[in-house]
Scaffold this active site. Structure first.
Site: not given
Ligand code: PDD
Length: 283
Positions: A33, A147, A179, A203
C-alpha cells in the site's frame, strides 16, 4: 457520506466497492500500500510514493499493474470526484484472487483499490503541542522496508499506547529505536538530527527522505545511524515523520519529558520548511 472509490478500473460509490473473499490481500496479507497526502487539492510527494510502490511490488515479485502516469491520473480523478481539499489517498495492490495456497498463483490479476480520506492535517493540535510515545519491542517481520498491508503489530502497538494514555509507540530492537508504528523516528542532540540509517529494519519513509534533504539544504547536520532508547530520552528534541503527520514533535518518551516537554525549534522549523516546499512542488 458516500465516497467514490476506485476498484480495478472503475469508479464506484463506496457501498458498491467490493473485493473477493479469495483475494490474497484478505487471506494472506499479500499486498502492498501507499498513503499520499493531499493539500489544497494537490498531491504531496507523489513521485516518491509511486517509486516506492514499484519497489515494494518488485520485492514481492508482483508486476506493476499501472504506469506512473496512469496512477497519477487515478489519484487526480479521485481528488476531483470527491472534492478532496485536504486529506489522504490510500492505495492498495494485492496479488489478486486465487484459491488459497501458500505459493503465488501464476495467473492472478492484481487487485487495485484506492480511496480518499478527508482530514485536516496541516493545522494539527498534535503538532502544536507534541505527542507522547511509549516504547515497545519491535516484534515485526524482518522486511519492514516493504510497505505490506500486514499492520497488525503496529495496530497492537498503537492500542497499547492509547491504553497507556500516550499517542503512539516507538519500537525498539536490541536497545535501538527502529521507528514509530506508522512513522519514522528522529532525535536532535546539540543541533544535529540523528535518524536511523536505511536498511530492511525500517520503512524507507518518503517524508523522511524529503525532510532530510531540506534539512541538509538548510545547512543542518544530519547523522544517519541507529540510536538507543536511552539516547532518545536524553535528546534535546524528538520528532516523527510520515505522509500524514509531516513533522510532528515528540515531547515524551515513556515517563521522560523531552526538551522540557514542549516542541523544540528544530522540529518546528522542519515542519514549516517541509510544508512550504512540498506545497509549492505539489502536483
Ligand atoms: N505510514 N514507518 C512506517 C512503519 C510507516 O507505516 C510509515 C507510513 C512511515 C512513514 O513513511 P512515509 O513518510 O512514506 O509516509 C514510516 C503510513 C502513513 C500509514 O500507514 O498510514
Amino acid at each position: 457520506m458516500s465516497r467514490i472509490v476506485y476498484v480495478n478500473g472503475e469508479y464506484v460509490p463506496e457501498e458498491e466497492a467490493k473485493v473477493s473473499v479469495f483475494d490474497r490481500g484478505f487471506l494472506m496479507a499479500d499486498g502492498v500500500y501507499e498513503v499520499t497526502t493531499v493539500i489544497d487539492g494537490r498531491l504531496i510527494d507523489f513521485d516518491g510514493h509511486a517509486a516506492r510502490l514499484v519497489r515494494s511490488l518488485t520485492e514481492l515479485e508482483m508486476a506493476s499493474p499501472l504506469a506512473r502516469d496512469e496512477l497519477l491520473e487515478i489519484h487526480r480523478e479521485l481528488v476531483r470526484r470527491n472534492d478532496l481539499i485536504e486529506g489522504m489517498i490510500y492505495l492498495q495492490i494485492t496479488r489478486g484472487v486465487a484459491d488459497r495456497e501458500f505459493t503465488y498463483p501464476e495467473d492472478a490479476a492484481p487487485t487495485v483499490v484506492l480511496f480518499t480520506q478527508a482530514r485536516g492535517l496541516v493545522d494539527s493540535p498534535a503538532a502544536a503541542r507534541g505527542i507522547a510515545v511509549i516504547s515497545i519491542p519491535d516484534l515485526r517481520w524482518r522486511r519492514r522496508d516493504i510497505k505490506t498491508v500486514q499492520l497488525l503489530y503496529p495496530s497492537m502497538g498503537k492500542m497499547a499506547a492509547v491504553k497507556a494514555g500516550a499517542n503512539d509507540a516507538w519500537m525498539v530492537e536490541n536497545g535501538f529505536v527502529t521507528e514509530g508504528t506508522s512513522n519514522n523516528a528522529h532525535i536532535v542532540k546539540d543541533g544535529r538530527i540523528i535518524t536511523r540509517n536505511l536498511s530492511n529494519d525500517i520503512l524507507h519513509g518518503i517524508t523522511r527522505a524529503t525532510v532530510l534533504k531540506f534539512a541538509r539544504e538548510a545547512q543542518m547536520e544530519v547523522e544517519e545511524r541507529p540510536f538507543t532508547l536511552e539516547e532518545a530520552k536524553e535528546a534535546d528534541e524528538a520528532f516523527v515523520t510520515s505522509a500524514s503527520t509531516f513533522v510532528t514533535p515528540v515531547v515524551k518518551i515513556d515517563e521522560t519529558a523531552i526538551g522540557g516537554g514542549a516542541p523544540g525549534p528544530v522540529a518546528k522549523r522542519l515542519r514549516e520548511i517541509y510544508l512550504d516546499e512540498t506545497r509549492k512542488a505539489a502536483i
